[in-house]
Enzyme design. Structure first.
Site, short mmCIF file in Angstrom:
data_model
loop_
_atom_site.label_atom_id
_atom_site.label_comp_id
_atom_site.label_asym_id
_atom_site.label_seq_id
_atom_site.Cartn_x
_atom_site.Cartn_y
_atom_site.Cartn_z
N LYS A 87 0.86 -1.20 0.00
CA LYS A 87 0.00 0.00 0.00
C LYS A 87 0.89 1.24 0.00
O LYS A 87 1.73 1.42 0.89
CB LYS A 87 -0.89 0.03 1.24
CG LYS A 87 -2.12 -0.86 1.13
CD LYS A 87 -2.94 -0.81 2.39
CE LYS A 87 -3.77 0.45 2.50
NZ LYS A 87 -4.51 0.51 3.78
O1 G3P Z 1 -7.56 1.52 5.06
C1 G3P Z 1 -7.56 2.93 5.29
C2 G3P Z 1 -8.47 3.23 6.38
O2 G3P Z 1 -8.13 2.42 7.47
C3 G3P Z 1 -8.57 4.65 6.85
O3 G3P Z 1 -9.69 4.59 7.61
O4 G3P Z 1 -10.99 4.68 9.62
O5 G3P Z 1 -8.70 5.69 9.62
O6 G3P Z 1 -10.57 6.77 8.35
P1 G3P Z 1 -9.99 5.51 8.86
#
Ligand code: G3P
Length: 226
Positions: A87
């Site tokens: 990633k």
């Molecule tokens: O995979 C990316 C994701 O985890 C970001 O999510 O929940 O930190 O906004 P968040």
């Protein structure tokens, strides 16, 4: 359609992998932080053992410049396995690293996507997956549905093999919207999927069916022990 778990929690992966139809798991440094100071490489080797090679594992680099990103990627591939999806955030350095790694056949997931242009650049750079951040976009007044729709239209118009793997969800409505907007895949914390099936109406319907059945055949009787 593909569902993935946005988690590196081994217990959750073990518990929910046989329930939900997932094709992989994704992580980033903030997700890893929730697990504490894990034995990084062995932790993901264990996740690979649980999931097998049929499912994909996406691990994010930490370095921000191209040289560092490549080194992070090579270290992940050497110490875990060479099927890991690397990633990489869509920045100038990230795009440069994606192109170099892609030319060596590395699986790439372009991440930290907030805008259409990030998405389109990652598409043309050859990312296998592009991860738009649904909830984070909404938090800053960007419409994630439009970003997903534009990306999906370009994928269809020009026949890219890239898939949109939407991430960053706070509720199941956002997940369904991501698919409706053209996302081929979503990555969701397992808890959100779990909660989506725990709604009182579903539980009440099942309870009513059980009561009616018991009314005819009595308690403790199911179809298998009639
Ligand atoms: O995979 C990316 C994701 O985890 C970001 O999510 O929940 O930190 O906004 P968040």
């Amino acid at each position: 359609m593909k569902f993935m778990f946005d988690t590196a929690n081994i217990e959750d992966i073990k518990e929910y992998k046989d329930i939900f139809p997932i094709t992989g798991i994704t992580s980033n440094p903030s997700i890893i932080k929730k697990e504490g100071k894990i034995d990084f490489f062995n932790h993901f080797k264990e996740i690979r053992k649980i999931l097998g090679f049929e499912k994909s594992i996406h691990i994010q680099v930490v370095a921000e410049n191209c040289e560092g990103i490549i080194k992070d990627a090579e270290t992940i591939l050497e110490n875990i396995d060479n099927k890991i999806y690397i990633k990489i955030p869509v920045t100038e350095e990230g795009l440069k690293a994606m192109r170099l790694l892609k030319s060596k056949g590395v699986n790439i997931t372009a991440t930290a996507v907030y805008t259409k242009i990030q998405s389109l650049l990652a598409l043309e750079t050859g990312a296998d997956f592009i991860a738009p951040y649904f909830n984070r976009m909404e938090n800053i007044g960007i419409n994630p549905r439009e970003v997903i729709e534009t990306t999906a239209n370009m994928i269809n118009k020009y026949n890219y093999s890239t898939e949109i793997l939407t991430a960053s969800f706070r509720n199941i409505g956002q997940v369904v919207d991501a698919f409706s907007s053209g996302s081929q895949a979503v990555t969701v914390p397992p808890q959100i999927l779990h909660d989506s099936l725990m709604m009182p109406s579903i539980q009440k319907a099942i309870g009513d069916f059980t009561l009616d059945w018991e009314n005819i055949f009595g308690k403790e009787k199911s179809i298998y022990n009639l």
